[in-house]
Design a protein around this motif. Structure first.
Motif, mmCIF file in Angstrom:
data_model
loop_
_atom_site.group_PDB
_atom_site.id
_atom_site.type_symbol
_atom_site.label_atom_id
_atom_site.label_comp_id
_atom_site.label_asym_id
_atom_site.label_seq_id
_atom_site.Cartn_x
_atom_site.Cartn_y
_atom_site.Cartn_z
ATOM 1 N N PHE A 189 0.820 -1.206 0.000
ATOM 2 C CA PHE A 189 0.000 0.000 0.000
ATOM 3 C C PHE A 189 0.854 1.256 0.000
ATOM 4 O O PHE A 189 1.830 1.371 0.749
ATOM 5 C CB PHE A 189 -0.935 0.018 1.210
ATOM 6 C CG PHE A 189 -2.036 -0.988 1.109
ATOM 7 C CD1 PHE A 189 -3.109 -0.774 0.269
ATOM 8 C CD2 PHE A 189 -1.973 -2.167 1.828
ATOM 9 C CE1 PHE A 189 -4.124 -1.707 0.157
ATOM 10 C CE2 PHE A 189 -2.975 -3.112 1.727
ATOM 11 C CZ PHE A 189 -4.058 -2.885 0.887
ATOM 12 N N THR A 190 0.464 2.207 -0.825
ATOM 13 C CA THR A 190 1.096 3.517 -0.921
ATOM 14 C C THR A 190 0.294 4.542 -0.125
ATOM 15 O O THR A 190 -0.601 4.191 0.643
ATOM 16 C CB THR A 190 1.157 3.963 -2.386
ATOM 17 O OG1 THR A 190 -0.206 4.149 -2.847
ATOM 18 C CG2 THR A 190 1.845 2.937 -3.267
ATOM 19 N N GLY A 191 0.572 5.814 -0.399
ATOM 20 C CA GLY A 191 -0.171 6.895 0.223
ATOM 21 C C GLY A 191 -1.639 6.914 -0.132
ATOM 22 O O GLY A 191 -2.408 7.692 0.461
ATOM 23 N N VAL A 192 -2.063 6.071 -1.061
ATOM 24 C CA VAL A 192 -3.491 5.972 -1.406
ATOM 25 C C VAL A 192 -4.329 5.692 -0.161
ATOM 26 O O VAL A 192 -5.493 6.113 -0.085
ATOM 27 C CB VAL A 192 -3.703 4.874 -2.473
ATOM 28 C CG1 VAL A 192 -5.178 4.521 -2.607
ATOM 29 C CG2 VAL A 192 -3.173 5.336 -3.830
ATOM 30 N N LEU A 193 -3.750 4.987 0.814
ATOM 31 C CA LEU A 193 -4.503 4.699 2.040
ATOM 32 C C LEU A 193 -5.013 5.957 2.719
ATOM 33 O O LEU A 193 -5.998 5.916 3.458
ATOM 34 C CB LEU A 193 -3.630 3.925 3.034
ATOM 35 C CG LEU A 193 -3.484 2.419 2.879
ATOM 36 C CD1 LEU A 193 -2.714 1.866 4.055
ATOM 37 C CD2 LEU A 193 -4.837 1.737 2.746
ATOM 38 N N MET A 240 6.326 8.485 4.110
ATOM 39 C CA MET A 240 5.664 7.207 4.341
ATOM 40 C C MET A 240 5.148 7.071 5.765
ATOM 41 O O MET A 240 4.253 6.245 6.038
ATOM 42 C CB MET A 240 6.612 6.062 4.012
ATOM 43 C CG MET A 240 5.902 4.732 3.859
ATOM 44 S SD MET A 240 6.942 3.457 3.109
ATOM 45 C CE MET A 240 8.251 3.349 4.315
ATOM 46 N N ALA A 241 5.649 7.864 6.680
ATOM 47 C CA ALA A 241 5.143 7.820 8.052
ATOM 48 C C ALA A 241 3.646 8.095 8.097
ATOM 49 O O ALA A 241 2.932 7.548 8.949
ATOM 50 C CB ALA A 241 5.889 8.820 8.922
ATOM 51 N N ARG A 242 3.155 8.922 7.171
ATOM 52 C CA ARG A 242 1.714 9.219 7.139
ATOM 53 C C ARG A 242 0.912 7.962 6.790
ATOM 54 O O ARG A 242 -0.164 7.726 7.347
ATOM 55 C CB ARG A 242 1.432 10.323 6.118
ATOM 56 C CG ARG A 242 2.158 11.625 6.391
ATOM 57 C CD ARG A 242 1.700 12.270 7.680
ATOM 58 N NE ARG A 242 0.278 12.597 7.650
ATOM 59 C CZ ARG A 242 -0.435 13.016 8.692
ATOM 60 N NH1 ARG A 242 0.163 13.119 9.873
ATOM 61 N NH2 ARG A 242 -1.710 13.308 8.576
ATOM 62 N N THR A 243 1.435 7.162 5.856
ATOM 63 C CA THR A 243 0.760 5.925 5.485
ATOM 64 C C THR A 243 0.794 4.936 6.638
ATOM 65 O O THR A 243 -0.191 4.243 6.912
ATOM 66 C CB THR A 243 1.423 5.319 4.238
ATOM 67 O OG1 THR A 243 1.524 6.321 3.219
ATOM 68 C CG2 THR A 243 0.621 4.148 3.702
ATOM 69 N N ALA A 244 1.923 4.866 7.338
ATOM 70 C CA ALA A 244 2.021 3.984 8.500
ATOM 71 C C ALA A 244 1.031 4.400 9.586
ATOM 72 O O ALA A 244 0.413 3.546 10.240
ATOM 73 C CB ALA A 244 3.449 4.000 9.047
ATOM 74 N N GLU A 245 0.873 5.689 9.786
ATOM 75 C CA GLU A 245 -0.078 6.176 10.777
ATOM 76 C C GLU A 245 -1.511 5.793 10.410
ATOM 77 O O GLU A 245 -2.302 5.403 11.274
ATOM 78 C CB GLU A 245 0.036 7.697 10.900
ATOM 79 C CG GLU A 245 1.320 8.164 11.573
ATOM 80 C CD GLU A 245 1.533 9.661 11.447
ATOM 81 O OE1 GLU A 245 0.648 10.349 10.877
ATOM 82 O OE2 GLU A 245 2.583 10.150 11.897
ATOM 83 N N LYS A 246 -1.843 5.879 9.120
ATOM 84 C CA LYS A 246 -3.189 5.511 8.685
ATOM 85 C C LYS A 246 -3.428 4.024 8.862
ATOM 86 O O LYS A 246 -4.498 3.610 9.338
ATOM 87 C CB LYS A 246 -3.384 5.903 7.222
ATOM 88 C CG LYS A 246 -4.797 5.609 6.700
ATOM 89 C CD LYS A 246 -5.845 6.421 7.459
ATOM 90 C CE LYS A 246 -7.242 6.143 6.944
ATOM 91 N NZ LYS A 246 -8.264 6.948 7.670
ATOM 92 N N ALA A 269 -1.972 2.116 11.030
ATOM 93 C CA ALA A 269 -2.068 1.891 12.473
ATOM 94 C C ALA A 269 -3.465 2.233 12.979
ATOM 95 O O ALA A 269 -4.038 1.507 13.803
ATOM 96 C CB ALA A 269 -1.020 2.731 13.192
ATOM 97 N N GLU A 270 -4.016 3.314 12.473
ATOM 98 C CA GLU A 270 -5.379 3.712 12.858
ATOM 99 C C GLU A 270 -6.386 2.634 12.459
ATOM 100 O O GLU A 270 -7.272 2.267 13.243
ATOM 101 C CB GLU A 270 -5.727 5.037 12.173
ATOM 102 C CG GLU A 270 -7.144 5.518 12.383
ATOM 103 C CD GLU A 270 -7.456 6.725 11.503
ATOM 104 O OE1 GLU A 270 -8.614 6.809 11.035
ATOM 105 O OE2 GLU A 270 -6.570 7.558 11.279
ATOM 106 N N LEU A 271 -6.248 2.101 11.246
ATOM 107 C CA LEU A 271 -7.164 1.073 10.762
ATOM 108 C C LEU A 271 -7.070 -0.202 11.584
ATOM 109 O O LEU A 271 -8.085 -0.867 11.825
ATOM 110 C CB LEU A 271 -6.860 0.740 9.299
ATOM 111 C CG LEU A 271 -7.189 1.797 8.247
ATOM 112 C CD1 LEU A 271 -6.588 1.393 6.902
ATOM 113 C CD2 LEU A 271 -8.697 1.975 8.128
ATOM 114 N N VAL A 309 3.261 -0.978 13.591
ATOM 115 C CA VAL A 309 3.071 -1.144 12.148
ATOM 116 C C VAL A 309 4.411 -1.109 11.426
ATOM 117 O O VAL A 309 4.680 -1.925 10.534
ATOM 118 C CB VAL A 309 2.128 -0.058 11.599
ATOM 119 C CG1 VAL A 309 2.240 0.055 10.076
ATOM 120 C CG2 VAL A 309 0.696 -0.359 11.996
ATOM 121 N N ALA A 310 5.261 -0.164 11.799
ATOM 122 C CA ALA A 310 6.583 -0.068 11.171
ATOM 123 C C ALA A 310 7.370 -1.351 11.393
ATOM 124 O O ALA A 310 8.011 -1.873 10.463
ATOM 125 C CB ALA A 310 7.341 1.134 11.728
#
Length: 254
Positions: free
Chosen positions: A172-176, A220-226, A228-230, A238-239
């Protein structure tokens, strides 16, 4: 630390600041990057980057847009390039029916050639698949020993579950982080965590709030945060999990 399992730092969009940007990665929490090839030139460039930076690894192969150049000679070139110790995968290869600049039959033939090479070399593959779900899955059935990742995953949850059943990963990319990413969110929330990878596809697919800008691995930290939220986890967990997944798939030390 994060593992960006799909990037394109050979892109001309990084020519002005590539070295400065890559030198900043560790300080931004990015510990490993896999630079994927799209054709012969970018595959060679990926290997060059991997030899310059010990945290970068390379994949070699032809994207569907380059499928009409995939002949016996190019496959032999990829076989030779894959012998380099910094090459850990064949890719990105696959099918893209969105624009169909290259006819479907030619894309399918190139995909099969490169899957056969991966099977011969016992290397994982990085699959680019867009609007070609059925054909991609049918072709993969003919290569049961090959494993890899569907990068920038765009299929259904049912297809993702079938890939996982076969031993594959989904990336998954930033699309998340996009507001209209309902299908991707459903897959990311429900597929086993042990089969998920994080990636940027940089310089493309920047996550929110950077959407529209040139993407790089520091985002990519933003994608990891999303994710993690999910999943009801911490970004650190997640990392750690996606790092281990990437290392497992590409045969790298964790």
């Amino acid at each position: 630390m994060l593992f960006d399992t799909h990037a394109h730092y050979d892109s001309r969009r990084f020519d002005e600041d590539r070295d400065r940007l890559l030198a900043s990665m560790a300080g931004c929490g990015v510990g490993r990057i896999l630079n994927a090839g799209c054709d012969e030139a970018s595959s060679r460039a990926a290997i060059g980057l991997a030899h310059r930076y010990d945290f970068i690894w390379a994949a070699v192969g032809s994207h569907p847009d380059d499928a009409d150049r995939v002949d016996d000679a190019l496959v032999e070139t990829y076989r030779a390039l894959a012998a380099d110790e910094r090459v850990v995968a064949i890719g990105e290869i696959g099918l893209d029916y969105h624009y169909e600049d290259v006819p479907r039959a030619i894309q399918q033939a190139a995909f099969r050639r490169q899957l056969a090479l991966a099977a011969e070399l016992d290397l994982p593959v990085i699959v680019h698949e867009r609007e070609a779900h059925g054909d991609a899955m049918d072709i993969l059935q003919d290569f049961p020993a090959v494993r890899g990742v569907f990068h920038c995953y765009s299929g259904s949850l049912e297809m993702a579950r079938e890939l996982v059943r076969r031993g594959w990963y989904v990336g998954f990319t930033g699309v998340l982080t996009f507001k209209n990413a309902r299908k991707a969110l459903e897959v990311a929330e429900n597929v086993p965590l042990s089969r998920l990878l994080l990636e940027t596809d940089c310089p493309y697919m920047a996550p929110e709030p950077y959407r529209g800008r040139r993407c790089d691995s520091t985002m990519m930290a933003r994608t990891a945060e999303k994710l993690a939220e999910l999943r009801g986890m911490t970004p650190e967990a997640v990392a750690r999990a996606t790092w281990e997944n990437g290392c497992r798939l590409f045969g790298l030390p964790a």
